[in-house]
Scaffold this motif. Structure first.
Motif, PDB file in Angstrom:
ATOM      1  N   THR A 191      -5.558  -0.455  32.959  1.00  0.00           N
ATOM      2  CA  THR A 191      -4.470  -1.437  33.093  1.00  0.00           C
ATOM      3  C   THR A 191      -4.061  -1.622  34.548  1.00  0.00           C
ATOM      4  O   THR A 191      -3.482  -2.652  34.895  1.00  0.00           O
ATOM      5  N   ASP A 192      -4.311  -0.600  35.379  1.00  0.00           N
ATOM      6  CA  ASP A 192      -3.805  -0.621  36.748  1.00  0.00           C
ATOM      7  C   ASP A 192      -4.859  -0.138  37.733  1.00  0.00           C
ATOM      8  O   ASP A 192      -5.330   1.000  37.625  1.00  0.00           O
TER       9      ASP A 192
ATOM     10  N   ASP B 129      -0.446  -8.936  44.477  1.00  0.00           N
ATOM     11  CA  ASP B 129      -0.710  -7.515  44.654  1.00  0.00           C
ATOM     12  C   ASP B 129       0.619  -6.788  44.785  1.00  0.00           C
ATOM     13  O   ASP B 129       1.538  -7.279  45.430  1.00  0.00           O
ATOM     14  N   ARG B 130       0.710  -5.596  44.184  1.00  0.00           N
ATOM     15  CA  ARG B 130       1.997  -4.878  44.178  1.00  0.00           C
ATOM     16  C   ARG B 130       2.427  -4.437  45.576  1.00  0.00           C
ATOM     17  O   ARG B 130       3.610  -4.207  45.800  1.00  0.00           O
TER      18      ARG B 130
ATOM     19  N   ARG C 230      -3.262  -4.988  36.579  1.00  0.00           N
ATOM     20  CA  ARG C 230      -2.415  -5.114  37.771  1.00  0.00           C
ATOM     21  C   ARG C 230      -3.164  -4.496  38.943  1.00  0.00           C
ATOM     22  O   ARG C 230      -3.972  -3.583  38.762  1.00  0.00           O
ATOM     23  N   TYR C 231      -2.855  -4.977  40.144  1.00  0.00           N
ATOM     24  CA  TYR C 231      -3.541  -4.472  41.337  1.00  0.00           C
ATOM     25  C   TYR C 231      -2.556  -3.957  42.365  1.00  0.00           C
ATOM     26  O   TYR C 231      -1.479  -4.540  42.553  1.00  0.00           O
TER      27      TYR C 231
ATOM     28  N   TYR D 184      -0.248   2.817  30.337  1.00  0.00           N
ATOM     29  CA  TYR D 184      -0.799   2.852  31.691  1.00  0.00           C
ATOM     30  C   TYR D 184      -2.117   3.615  31.696  1.00  0.00           C
ATOM     31  O   TYR D 184      -2.181   4.783  31.291  1.00  0.00           O
TER      32      TYR D 184
END
Ligand code: GLU
Ligand code: ZN
Length: 295
Positions: A186-187, A144-145, A214-215, A6
């Motif tokens: 990564t994030d 999107d998370r 990732r978003y 991460y």
């Protein structure tokens, strides 16, 4: 997920001081990284000197330190990355994926900010105007998370967009994509005002063969009139002596539970506790939250 995998970041623009809305975004990003033992990097997005507020860079770093939001490694400055940006612009131009645009602001009135492609096939020399990236007539989408599925048709909703301005300043879209990849991010956790910038960034990643992070887009904190909090509303840096109460308020804005015992704690204790209890599922699934609704 283990800590090696991460890498998060915070990427402030020094056009003003941090305000409560940027604190919410920085805190979410920090917690999301620290909760899994990940890294958290800091990048100063100082690509637009005319818009920079004097003293803002130092004040931003100072606020982050005082609020206990420690970053890993050295701060990256986009003002030192021009060569990397130029190299990519040059390549995209040579490949015909980008072109020079000499349109005036006046010529582009009435198109709702969607570039109508006037210079697409005119073959202007590279340094004659702004550089625009051709976009495909395709929909770009991502999960999107927090906000769920987001999609945008680049041709219809955005149009060919600027990657280097007429005044030779680099565009945010290009710099952010290159630097996130270069720093191994990564994030990406940031404010929902950037949700509709993401499809352009996905296209750039695809074009340049970069991996897609990732978003997670957190709700924007808005003024009673619906405007984003910003430097026009907040002219002073966030007060150091208010760090604990403002961190607690930011945690509540993120849907996290806080307890009254924490009101007496130091910022670093508040953060350590919040990281242990970090629950991204609890973040309101909204694009914005009025500041007045927070307590
Ligand atoms: N520099 C941008 C801003 O302050 C944020 C960039 C990003 O997080 O992608 O709005
Ligand atoms: Zn043009």
């Amino acid at each position: 997920m283990n800590h090696k995998s991460y890498v998060g970041r915070f990427a402030p623009t020094p056009s003003g001081f941090l305000h409560f809305g940027s604190l919410v975004a920085a805190l979410a990003s920090w917690l999301d990284a620290r909760a899994v033992g990940g890294q958290w990097l800091l990048r100063m997005e100082d690509i637009d000197p005319p818009r920079e507020a004097p003293g803002a860079q130092a004040a931003i770093l100072h606020t982050l330190e005082n609020y206990g939001l420690e970053w890993d490694g050295e701060v990256v400055y986009q003002s030192l990355r021009h060569e990397a940006y130029d190299e990519v612009i040059e390549r995209l131009f040579r490949q015909g994926l980008a072109y020079a645009c000499t349109c005036s602001r006046k010529q582009l009135e009435g198109y709702n900010g969607i570039y109508p492609g006037l210079c697409r096939n005119l073959g202007h020399a590279r340094d004659e105007g702004a550089i625009r990236l051709r976009v495909p007539e395709l929909t770009y989408r991502f999960e999107d998370r927090v906000q769920g599925l987001f999609e945008q048709h680049l041709g219809r909703e955005v149009g060919d967009f600027v990657i280097r301005r007429r005044d030779r300043l680099y565009a945010y879209q290009l710099a952010v994509v290159l630097d996130d990849a270069w720093q191994g991010v990564t994030d990406i956790v940031r404010g929902a005002d950037l949700l509709d910038n993401t499809p352009r960034q996905l296209y750039l990643q695809e074009l340049l063969g970069l991996s897609q992070p990732r978003y997670l887009h957190v709700p924007l904190i808005t003024q009673p009139d619906g405007h984003k909090l910003g430097k026009s509303y907040r002219s002073a840096p966030l007060p150091t002596e208010q760090a604990t109460p403002l961190l607690l308020r930011a945690l509540r804005a993120l849907g996290q539970t806080t307890d009254t015992a924490m009101e007496q704690a130091r910022p670093t204790e508040v953060l350590a506790h919040a990281a242990r209890h970090w629950n991204p599922e609890a973040i309101p699934r909204r694009r914005s939250v009025p500041e007045a609704d927070l307590h």
